[in-house]
Design a protein around this motif. Structure first.
Motif, PDB file in Angstrom:
ATOM      1  N   ALA A   1       0.827  -1.207   0.000  1.00  0.00           N
ATOM      2  CA  ALA A   1       0.000   0.000   0.000  1.00  0.00           C
ATOM      3  C   ALA A   1       0.860   1.255   0.000  1.00  0.00           C
ATOM      4  O   ALA A   1       1.992   1.245   0.497  1.00  0.00           O
ATOM      5  CB  ALA A   1      -0.921  -0.005   1.222  1.00  0.00           C
ATOM      6  N   ASP A   2       0.313   2.333  -0.561  1.00  0.00           N
ATOM      7  CA  ASP A   2       0.999   3.627  -0.471  1.00  0.00           C
ATOM      8  C   ASP A   2       0.353   4.451   0.645  1.00  0.00           C
ATOM      9  O   ASP A   2      -0.715   4.106   1.158  1.00  0.00           O
ATOM     10  CB  ASP A   2       0.990   4.359  -1.811  1.00  0.00           C
ATOM     11  N   PRO A   3       0.966   5.570   1.069  1.00  0.00           N
ATOM     12  CA  PRO A   3       0.494   6.296   2.256  1.00  0.00           C
ATOM     13  C   PRO A   3      -0.853   7.002   2.092  1.00  0.00           C
ATOM     14  O   PRO A   3      -1.484   7.346   3.091  1.00  0.00           O
ATOM     15  CB  PRO A   3       1.607   7.329   2.498  1.00  0.00           C
ATOM     16  N   ALA A   4      -1.292   7.233   0.863  1.00  0.00           N
ATOM     17  CA  ALA A   4      -2.568   7.928   0.673  1.00  0.00           C
ATOM     18  C   ALA A   4      -3.717   7.103   1.257  1.00  0.00           C
ATOM     19  O   ALA A   4      -3.701   5.871   1.203  1.00  0.00           O
ATOM     20  CB  ALA A   4      -2.804   8.195  -0.803  1.00  0.00           C
ATOM     21  N   ASP A   5      -4.738   7.788   1.794  1.00  0.00           N
ATOM     22  CA  ASP A   5      -5.864   7.088   2.422  1.00  0.00           C
ATOM     23  C   ASP A   5      -7.175   7.736   1.992  1.00  0.00           C
ATOM     24  O   ASP A   5      -7.744   8.553   2.727  1.00  0.00           O
ATOM     25  CB  ASP A   5      -5.733   7.115   3.944  1.00  0.00           C
ATOM     26  N   PRO A   6      -7.678   7.413   0.800  1.00  0.00           N
ATOM     27  CA  PRO A   6      -8.940   8.001   0.337  1.00  0.00           C
ATOM     28  C   PRO A   6     -10.123   7.717   1.249  1.00  0.00           C
ATOM     29  O   PRO A   6     -11.104   8.462   1.258  1.00  0.00           O
ATOM     30  CB  PRO A   6      -9.142   7.352  -1.038  1.00  0.00           C
ATOM     31  N   SER A   7     -10.048   6.638   2.042  1.00  0.00           N
ATOM     32  CA  SER A   7     -11.168   6.293   2.924  1.00  0.00           C
ATOM     33  C   SER A   7     -11.187   7.126   4.196  1.00  0.00           C
ATOM     34  O   SER A   7     -12.148   7.054   4.968  1.00  0.00           O
ATOM     35  CB  SER A   7     -11.111   4.814   3.297  1.00  0.00           C
ATOM     36  N   GLU A   8     -10.108   7.885   4.444  1.00  0.00           N
ATOM     37  CA  GLU A   8     -10.004   8.741   5.633  1.00  0.00           C
ATOM     38  C   GLU A   8     -10.142   7.943   6.928  1.00  0.00           C
ATOM     39  O   GLU A   8     -10.644   8.458   7.938  1.00  0.00           O
ATOM     40  CB  GLU A   8     -11.038   9.863   5.591  1.00  0.00           C
ATOM     41  N   GLY A   9      -9.725   6.688   6.915  1.00  0.00           N
ATOM     42  CA  GLY A   9      -9.770   5.887   8.137  1.00  0.00           C
ATOM     43  C   GLY A   9     -11.153   5.586   8.646  1.00  0.00           C
ATOM     44  O   GLY A   9     -11.327   5.263   9.827  1.00  0.00           O
ATOM     45  N   VAL A  10     -12.173   5.651   7.786  1.00  0.00           N
ATOM     46  CA  VAL A  10     -13.552   5.440   8.216  1.00  0.00           C
ATOM     47  C   VAL A  10     -13.710   4.051   8.826  1.00  0.00           C
ATOM     48  O   VAL A  10     -13.085   3.083   8.389  1.00  0.00           O
ATOM     49  CB  VAL A  10     -14.514   5.625   7.009  1.00  0.00           C
ATOM     50  N   ALA A  11     -14.537   3.952   9.876  1.00  0.00           N
ATOM     51  CA  ALA A  11     -14.853   2.651  10.468  1.00  0.00           C
ATOM     52  C   ALA A  11     -15.457   1.759   9.392  1.00  0.00           C
ATOM     53  O   ALA A  11     -16.337   2.181   8.637  1.00  0.00           O
ATOM     54  CB  ALA A  11     -15.826   2.827  11.623  1.00  0.00           C
ATOM     55  N   LEU A  12     -15.002   0.513   9.332  1.00  0.00           N
ATOM     56  CA  LEU A  12     -15.311  -0.338   8.185  1.00  0.00           C
ATOM     57  C   LEU A  12     -15.798  -1.704   8.623  1.00  0.00           C
ATOM     58  O   LEU A  12     -15.204  -2.345   9.490  1.00  0.00           O
ATOM     59  CB  LEU A  12     -14.053  -0.498   7.328  1.00  0.00           C
ATOM     60  N   VAL A  13     -16.901  -2.162   8.016  1.00  0.00           N
ATOM     61  CA  VAL A  13     -17.369  -3.533   8.143  1.00  0.00           C
ATOM     62  C   VAL A  13     -17.417  -4.123   6.738  1.00  0.00           C
ATOM     63  O   VAL A  13     -17.976  -3.517   5.824  1.00  0.00           O
ATOM     64  CB  VAL A  13     -18.755  -3.626   8.807  1.00  0.00           C
ATOM     65  N   VAL A  14     -16.810  -5.302   6.574  1.00  0.00           N
ATOM     66  CA  VAL A  14     -16.740  -5.963   5.269  1.00  0.00           C
ATOM     67  C   VAL A  14     -17.625  -7.201   5.298  1.00  0.00           C
ATOM     68  O   VAL A  14     -17.467  -8.073   6.153  1.00  0.00           O
ATOM     69  CB  VAL A  14     -15.288  -6.366   4.925  1.00  0.00           C
ATOM     70  N   LEU A  15     -18.571  -7.281   4.357  1.00  0.00           N
ATOM     71  CA  LEU A  15     -19.477  -8.421   4.270  1.00  0.00           C
ATOM     72  C   LEU A  15     -18.953  -9.433   3.252  1.00  0.00           C
ATOM     73  O   LEU A  15     -18.632  -9.071   2.114  1.00  0.00           O
ATOM     74  CB  LEU A  15     -20.880  -7.968   3.853  1.00  0.00           C
ATOM     75  N   ILE A  16     -18.854 -10.711   3.650  1.00  0.00           N
ATOM     76  CA  ILE A  16     -18.451 -11.790   2.749  1.00  0.00           C
ATOM     77  C   ILE A  16     -19.393 -12.972   2.932  1.00  0.00           C
ATOM     78  O   ILE A  16     -20.091 -13.073   3.940  1.00  0.00           O
ATOM     79  CB  ILE A  16     -16.990 -12.247   2.996  1.00  0.00           C
ATOM     80  N   ASN A  17     -19.400 -13.859   1.932  1.00  0.00           N
ATOM     81  CA  ASN A  17     -20.160 -15.111   2.053  1.00  0.00           C
ATOM     82  C   ASN A  17     -19.543 -16.168   1.148  1.00  0.00           C
ATOM     83  O   ASN A  17     -18.458 -15.961   0.592  1.00  0.00           O
ATOM     84  CB  ASN A  17     -21.653 -14.883   1.743  1.00  0.00           C
ATOM     85  N   GLY A  18     -20.224 -17.280   0.970  1.00  0.00           N
ATOM     86  CA  GLY A  18     -19.688 -18.373   0.179  1.00  0.00           C
ATOM     87  C   GLY A  18     -19.510 -18.053  -1.288  1.00  0.00           C
ATOM     88  O   GLY A  18     -18.830 -18.791  -2.005  1.00  0.00           O
ATOM     89  N   GLY A  19     -20.112 -16.971  -1.758  1.00  0.00           N
ATOM     90  CA  GLY A  19     -19.934 -16.545  -3.144  1.00  0.00           C
ATOM     91  C   GLY A  19     -18.813 -15.542  -3.309  1.00  0.00           C
ATOM     92  O   GLY A  19     -18.562 -15.085  -4.429  1.00  0.00           O
ATOM     93  N   SER A  20     -18.131 -15.190  -2.228  1.00  0.00           N
ATOM     94  CA  SER A  20     -16.984 -14.264  -2.293  1.00  0.00           C
ATOM     95  C   SER A  20     -15.743 -15.084  -2.613  1.00  0.00           C
ATOM     96  O   SER A  20     -15.325 -15.917  -1.817  1.00  0.00           O
ATOM     97  CB  SER A  20     -16.796 -13.539  -0.956  1.00  0.00           C
ATOM     98  N   ALA A  21     -15.163 -14.847  -3.784  1.00  0.00           N
ATOM     99  CA  ALA A  21     -14.067 -15.701  -4.228  1.00  0.00           C
ATOM    100  C   ALA A  21     -12.919 -14.878  -4.778  1.00  0.00           C
ATOM    101  O   ALA A  21     -13.097 -13.743  -5.229  1.00  0.00           O
ATOM    102  CB  ALA A  21     -14.559 -16.682  -5.302  1.00  0.00           C
ATOM    103  N   SER A  22     -11.730 -15.465  -4.713  1.00  0.00           N
ATOM    104  CA  SER A  22     -10.562 -14.989  -5.430  1.00  0.00           C
ATOM    105  C   SER A  22     -10.196 -13.545  -5.085  1.00  0.00           C
ATOM    106  O   SER A  22      -9.754 -13.272  -3.986  1.00  0.00           O
ATOM    107  CB  SER A  22     -10.821 -15.168  -6.929  1.00  0.00           C
ATOM    108  N   ALA A  23     -10.349 -12.616  -6.030  1.00  0.00           N
ATOM    109  CA  ALA A  23      -9.940 -11.235  -5.791  1.00  0.00           C
ATOM    110  C   ALA A  23     -10.663 -10.623  -4.594  1.00  0.00           C
ATOM    111  O   ALA A  23     -10.087  -9.812  -3.864  1.00  0.00           O
ATOM    112  CB  ALA A  23     -10.188 -10.386  -7.045  1.00  0.00           C
ATOM    113  N   SER A  24     -11.927 -10.977  -4.381  1.00  0.00           N
ATOM    114  CA  SER A  24     -12.639 -10.456  -3.206  1.00  0.00           C
ATOM    115  C   SER A  24     -12.045 -11.009  -1.919  1.00  0.00           C
ATOM    116  O   SER A  24     -12.046 -10.338  -0.871  1.00  0.00           O
ATOM    117  CB  SER A  24     -14.139 -10.764  -3.293  1.00  0.00           C
ATOM    118  N   GLU A  25     -11.499 -12.232  -1.970  1.00  0.00           N
ATOM    119  CA  GLU A  25     -10.834 -12.805  -0.799  1.00  0.00           C
ATOM    120  C   GLU A  25      -9.495 -12.128  -0.533  1.00  0.00           C
ATOM    121  O   GLU A  25      -9.049 -12.040   0.614  1.00  0.00           O
ATOM    122  CB  GLU A  25     -10.649 -14.308  -0.995  1.00  0.00           C
ATOM    123  N   ILE A  26      -8.833 -11.647  -1.580  1.00  0.00           N
ATOM    124  CA  ILE A  26      -7.604 -10.870  -1.401  1.00  0.00           C
ATOM    125  C   ILE A  26      -7.902  -9.611  -0.598  1.00  0.00           C
ATOM    126  O   ILE A  26      -7.205  -9.283   0.368  1.00  0.00           O
ATOM    127  CB  ILE A  26      -6.991 -10.500  -2.757  1.00  0.00           C
TER     128      ILE A  26
END
Length: 436
Positions: free
Chosen positions: A282-307
């Protein structure tokens, strides 16, 4: 962060596939083909057996068959027995592969893999005939227009499901070991919008990535800026939805991860051929501004989404919620041949920053929340103290809050999506505990 312009020609071809030949990487120049390093002598006895089988088929098979057909079938057999994702691409399949990363292609909008000789749904793509018909991850496609899929290769099955926009197709499905049922769909030109976003409530945003296309990194950056603008100030929380995301281009996954990370490793790959061992940071820039984050995944989340999920989890950048992901941790490289055909070959495994291989295991969420249906009950009588005649006023002088006169609230995504509702509740709890 590493950019495409800095990568070798071979690296440009690397893509992470969600089990289907619909999402691929950029093509590789012929000069990028890996050099054979195995110096072992050719197995002459086995080659003689191969030649003898070829000769016997030509001489004794019930119908005449050409050398070209036999040799192409032999090549397909070599690749199909390596792993579910390696394949020989003929002229049509290679052309479709090259077109697919633009986000527009013909068909049903369904990502598939193979299981026990049957075609298995990895995930339906949002806003396509497959998703509108209610097809779900894990469904087995046992027939296509009445013809059994048992014995078909994945490419053959995909070819049967493709067709002219507007034409009908019937799929016979089995869901969770139940009885087979038929679904009729109308083929369409699939125009996949890879990134969607909106405000769930004041201060809380929602960002969904349906698949990782070449431009998904830029689209996520635009979505973050728009959410901030629509909110009028910095976001208090964000839900990143990777459910039923079958994967896509490696570089896009790296760019999306980098939008939420300021430092450290994002992903690395390990393989046998030159230039297959890559590291992305990663580079130092942070477009998300450190926002609190919840990531939703399920059995259909594969490959690049798992990265993306694995990188954010290892860096403790967000809380992962949902169910275990698909578990595809291999890298496919598209190697063009000299006759407008190509090999799609598994050349490496990818690893999360902490060295975890996702292959055949998947990402385990921090908080498990299974899919469920929300049904809302009305308050009995919908009657409150403030509705009673002669009630006392508020002790601090606050205004009364009777139940009468309430207007119906506009429908929101979280109203009918239990996992999303729980993600939003978690964000609100984090916001409260942080004193914001």
């Amino acid at each position: 962060m590493s950019h495409l312009s800095r990568l070798t020609p071979l690296a440009l071809s690397i893509a992470l596939l969600g089990g289907a030949p619909l999402l691929q990487a950029a093509e590789t120049p012929d000069s990028a083909a890996p050099q054979v390093s195995d110096k072992a002598p050719l197995p002459l006895e086995d080659l003689r057996t191969f030649a003898e089988v070829l000769d016997r088929i030509k001489a004794a098979y019930v119908e005449p068959i050409s050398d070209k057909t036999l040799l192409e079938n032999a090549i397909k057999g070599m690749l199909s027995n390596l792993d579910p994702h390696s394949a020989y691409l003929d002229i049509d399949a290679f052309r479709e592969l090259q077109e697919s990363t633009s986000g527009e292609f013909g068909g049903l909008g369904i990502e598939v893999g193979m299981e026990d000789g049957f075609v298995k749904v990895v995930s339906p793509i949002d806003d396509t005939p497959a998703s509108r018909a209610g097809i779900q991850p894990g469904d087995l496609i046992i027939k296509i227009d009445g013809q059994p899929t048992k014995g078909l290769s994945m490419l053959e099955a995909v070819d049967k499901m493709r067709g002219e926009a507007g034409s009908k197709i019937q799929l016979t499905l089995v869901r969770e070991g139940g009885k087979p049922f038929d679904v009729e769909l109308t083929r369409a030109v699939i125009k996949v919008r890879s990134v969607k976003s909106q405000l769930l409530e004041d201060g809380y945003g929602y960002l969904r990535i349906t698949q990782f296309q070449v431009n998904s990194g830029d689209e996520v950056l635009k979505a973050l800026n728009k959410l901030r603008k629509d909110n009028g100030k910095k976001l208090r929380g964000l839900v990143l939805d990777l459910r039923n995301n079958p994967g896509g281009v490696l570089q896009a996954a790296v760019e999306v991860s980098d939008h939420f990370l300021k430092e450290g490793l994002i992903v690395y790959t390990e393989g046998r051929i030159p230039n297959s061992e890559l590291r992305f940071s990663a580079d130092p820039a942070d477009p998300s501004e450190g926002v609190a984050l919840v990531v939703l995944i399920n059995g259909g989340s594969a490959s690049a989404s798992e990265i993306v999920a694995g990188a954010l989890q290892d860096h403790k950048r967000g809380v992962l919620m949902g169910t275990d992901s698909f578990g595809k941790g291999s890298v496919q490289t598209v190697l063009p041949l000299n006759n407008d055909r190509a090999l799609k070959l598994t050349t490496a495994l990818y690893y999360t920053p902490n060295g975890r291989s996702i292959q055949a295991q998947g990402i385990v969420p921090d908080i498990e929340v299974a899919r469920a249906k929300l049904t809302r009950e009305q308050d009995q009588g919908d009657f409150k103290e403030a509705d009673l005649q002669g009630h006392l006023s508020n002790g601090n002088g606050g205004a009364d809050r009777p139940s009468k006169g309430k207007t119906a609230r506009a429908a929101r995504p979280q109203d009918d999506d239990y996992q999303l509702a729980q993600a939003l509740n978690l964000l609100k709890g984090l916001d409260i505990t942080r004193g914001n």
